[in-house]
Design a protein around this motif. Structure first.
Motif, PDB file in Angstrom:
ATOM      1  N   TRP A  61      53.510  30.091  41.776  1.00 19.01           N
ATOM      2  CA  TRP A  61      52.288  30.891  41.860  1.00 19.01           C
ATOM      3  C   TRP A  61      51.083  30.029  42.200  1.00 19.01           C
ATOM      4  CZ3 TRP A  61      52.154  35.825  42.487  1.00 19.01           C
ATOM      5  CH2 TRP A  61      53.120  36.658  41.909  1.00 19.01           C
ATOM      6  N   ARG A  62      50.218  30.589  43.037  1.00 20.31           N
ATOM      7  CA  ARG A  62      48.914  30.011  43.340  1.00 20.31           C
ATOM      8  C   ARG A  62      47.880  30.959  42.734  1.00 20.31           C
ATOM      9  NH1 ARG A  62      48.889  26.089  47.003  1.00 20.31           N
ATOM     10  NH2 ARG A  62      46.844  26.628  47.841  1.00 20.31           N
ATOM     11  N   ALA A  63      46.765  30.434  42.297  1.00 21.57           N
ATOM     12  CA  ALA A  63      45.780  31.231  41.555  1.00 21.57           C
ATOM     13  C   ALA A  63      45.280  32.439  42.350  1.00 21.57           C
ATOM     14  CB  ALA A  63      44.616  30.350  41.116  1.00 21.57           C
ATOM     15  N   GLY A  64      44.874  32.221  43.594  1.00 20.79           N
ATOM     16  CA  GLY A  64      44.350  33.328  44.397  1.00 20.79           C
ATOM     17  C   GLY A  64      45.395  34.404  44.644  1.00 20.79           C
ATOM     18  N   GLN A  65      46.595  33.966  44.911  1.00 15.76           N
ATOM     19  CA  GLN A  65      47.713  34.880  45.151  1.00 15.76           C
ATOM     20  C   GLN A  65      48.005  35.726  43.905  1.00 15.76           C
ATOM     21  OE1 GLN A  65      51.422  32.755  45.026  1.00 15.76           O
ATOM     22  NE2 GLN A  65      52.230  33.929  46.769  1.00 15.76           N
ATOM     23  N   VAL A  85      33.755  22.565  39.062  1.00 17.72           N
ATOM     24  CA  VAL A  85      32.547  21.786  39.293  1.00 17.72           C
ATOM     25  C   VAL A  85      32.903  20.641  40.232  1.00 17.72           C
ATOM     26  CG1 VAL A  85      30.788  20.354  38.200  1.00 17.72           C
ATOM     27  CG2 VAL A  85      31.666  22.364  37.010  1.00 17.72           C
ATOM     28  N   GLY A  86      32.048  20.383  41.179  1.00 19.69           N
ATOM     29  CA  GLY A  86      32.300  19.297  42.110  1.00 19.69           C
ATOM     30  C   GLY A  86      33.276  19.694  43.193  1.00 19.69           C
ATOM     31  N   ARG A  87      33.836  18.691  43.848  1.00 23.05           N
ATOM     32  CA  ARG A  87      34.707  18.938  44.997  1.00 23.05           C
ATOM     33  C   ARG A  87      36.185  18.790  44.674  1.00 23.05           C
ATOM     34  NH1 ARG A  87      32.320  19.115  49.886  1.00 23.05           N
ATOM     35  NH2 ARG A  87      34.033  18.042  50.910  1.00 23.05           N
ATOM     36  N   SER A  88      36.502  18.480  43.443  1.00 17.11           N
ATOM     37  CA  SER A  88      37.911  18.349  43.077  1.00 17.11           C
ATOM     38  C   SER A  88      38.582  19.712  43.123  1.00 17.11           C
ATOM     39  CB  SER A  88      38.041  17.781  41.660  1.00 17.11           C
ATOM     40  OG  SER A  88      37.495  16.498  41.592  1.00 17.11           O
ATOM     41  N   PRO A  89      39.834  19.748  43.540  1.00 16.60           N
ATOM     42  CA  PRO A  89      40.517  21.049  43.580  1.00 16.60           C
ATOM     43  C   PRO A  89      40.697  21.618  42.174  1.00 16.60           C
ATOM     44  CG  PRO A  89      42.036  19.255  44.131  1.00 16.60           C
ATOM     45  CD  PRO A  89      40.675  18.649  43.983  1.00 16.60           C
ATOM     46  N   ALA A  90      40.519  22.900  42.068  1.00 16.36           N
ATOM     47  CA  ALA A  90      40.691  23.582  40.784  1.00 16.36           C
ATOM     48  C   ALA A  90      42.183  23.753  40.510  1.00 16.36           C
ATOM     49  CB  ALA A  90      40.012  24.937  40.818  1.00 16.36           C
ATOM     50  N   PRO A  91      42.571  23.754  39.244  1.00 14.55           N
ATOM     51  CA  PRO A  91      43.984  23.987  38.926  1.00 14.55           C
ATOM     52  C   PRO A  91      44.372  25.431  39.238  1.00 14.55           C
ATOM     53  CG  PRO A  91      42.669  23.932  36.925  1.00 14.55           C
ATOM     54  CD  PRO A  91      41.748  23.567  38.061  1.00 14.55           C
ATOM     55  N   HIS A  92      45.634  25.640  39.404  1.00 14.10           N
ATOM     56  CA  HIS A  92      46.135  27.003  39.608  1.00 14.10           C
ATOM     57  C   HIS A  92      46.240  27.648  38.226  1.00 14.10           C
ATOM     58  CE1 HIS A  92      46.665  26.767  43.862  1.00 14.10           C
ATOM     59  NE2 HIS A  92      47.156  25.556  43.701  1.00 14.10           N
ATOM     60  N   PRO A 121      58.976  36.028  40.422  1.00 11.63           N
ATOM     61  CA  PRO A 121      58.389  35.080  41.363  1.00 11.63           C
ATOM     62  C   PRO A 121      57.692  35.806  42.510  1.00 11.63           C
ATOM     63  CG  PRO A 121      60.773  35.140  41.607  1.00 11.63           C
ATOM     64  CD  PRO A 121      60.421  36.012  40.430  1.00 11.63           C
ATOM     65  N   PRO A 122      56.704  35.147  43.110  1.00  2.95           N
ATOM     66  CA  PRO A 122      56.005  35.796  44.228  1.00  2.95           C
ATOM     67  C   PRO A 122      56.947  35.949  45.421  1.00  2.95           C
ATOM     68  CG  PRO A 122      55.320  33.514  44.012  1.00  2.95           C
ATOM     69  CD  PRO A 122      56.191  33.817  42.829  1.00  2.95           C
ATOM     70  N   SER A 123      56.735  37.016  46.166  1.00  5.14           N
ATOM     71  CA  SER A 123      57.564  37.242  47.352  1.00  5.14           C
ATOM     72  C   SER A 123      57.006  36.429  48.501  1.00  5.14           C
ATOM     73  CB  SER A 123      57.578  38.725  47.706  1.00  5.14           C
ATOM     74  OG  SER A 123      56.314  39.113  48.204  1.00  5.14           O
ATOM     75  N   MET A 124      57.797  36.195  49.476  1.00  4.52           N
ATOM     76  CA  MET A 124      57.354  35.444  50.650  1.00  4.52           C
ATOM     77  C   MET A 124      56.216  36.159  51.368  1.00  4.52           C
ATOM     78  SD  MET A 124      59.043  32.735  50.476  1.00  4.52           S
ATOM     79  CE  MET A 124      58.755  31.960  52.039  1.00  4.52           C
ATOM     80  N   ALA A 125      56.184  37.490  51.276  1.00  2.00           N
ATOM     81  CA  ALA A 125      55.131  38.279  51.933  1.00  2.00           C
ATOM     82  C   ALA A 125      53.768  37.995  51.341  1.00  2.00           C
ATOM     83  CB  ALA A 125      55.461  39.757  51.840  1.00  2.00           C
ATOM     84  N   MET A 126      53.728  37.513  50.098  1.00  5.10           N
ATOM     85  CA  MET A 126      52.457  37.282  49.422  1.00  5.10           C
ATOM     86  C   MET A 126      51.909  35.884  49.708  1.00  5.10           C
ATOM     87  SD  MET A 126      53.175  38.975  45.745  1.00  5.10           S
ATOM     88  CE  MET A 126      51.503  38.814  45.177  1.00  5.10           C
ATOM     89  N   ASP A 127      52.741  34.983  50.270  1.00  8.24           N
ATOM     90  CA  ASP A 127      52.273  33.626  50.495  1.00  8.24           C
ATOM     91  C   ASP A 127      51.159  33.608  51.521  1.00  8.24           C
ATOM     92  OD1 ASP A 127      54.012  32.536  48.700  1.00  8.24           O
ATOM     93  OD2 ASP A 127      55.581  32.136  50.178  1.00  8.24           O
TER      94      ASP A 127
END
Length: 128
Positions: A61-65, A85-92, A121-127
């Motif tokens: 899973w990815r957070a936005g998905q 905060v800042g430019r570091s990637p946010a965790p999922h 699990p997420p489906s491939m269609a959601m990626d």
């Protein structure tokens, strides 16, 4: 505006403020208990003082998905991106607000939907 300080003063003097705080804490406690029961076995973070839960999402899973899939099911959450905060990637991860639901029943309904989505699990269609 002089009205707000007057209201606050009366609440403090009458004890209403303490009663309101006690009611809010009782509501948060009840909702946290429901969340702990429905999210048992998941690696999440909560604190008795705060009406929210941080839930790191398992692979793949990815957070936005995940948030988009929940939104389609009628459940709204915030991704960690909203709080980064800042430019570091946010965790999922997502933040679940326990006080957003109008009732404990509504919260539980949303958590059941969330749990069911996590358990599939997420489906491939959601990626992306």
């Amino acid at each position: 505006a002089p009205l707000l300080p007057e209201i606050a003063t009366r609440w403090l003097e009458s004890g209403a403020m303490e009663r309101l705080i006690a009611q809010q804490r009782a509501m948060t406690d009840e909702r946290l208990l429901s969340a702990h029961r429905l999210l048992a076995g998941l690696d999440y973070k909560s604190d008795i003082e705060y009406p929210l839960i941080w839930l790191p999402l398992p692979e793949p899973w990815r957070a936005g998905q995940f948030a988009a899939a929940l939104r389609q099911a009628g459940v709204l959450v915030r991704t960690a991106d909203h709080f980064a905060v800042g430019r570091s990637p946010a965790p999922h991860a997502i933040r679940i607000s326990l006080n957003s639901a109008a009732s404990v029943a509504q919260l539980e309904e949303g958590l059941v939907i969330l749990r069911a989505l996590l358990d599939s699990p997420p489906s491939m269609a959601m990626d992306p």
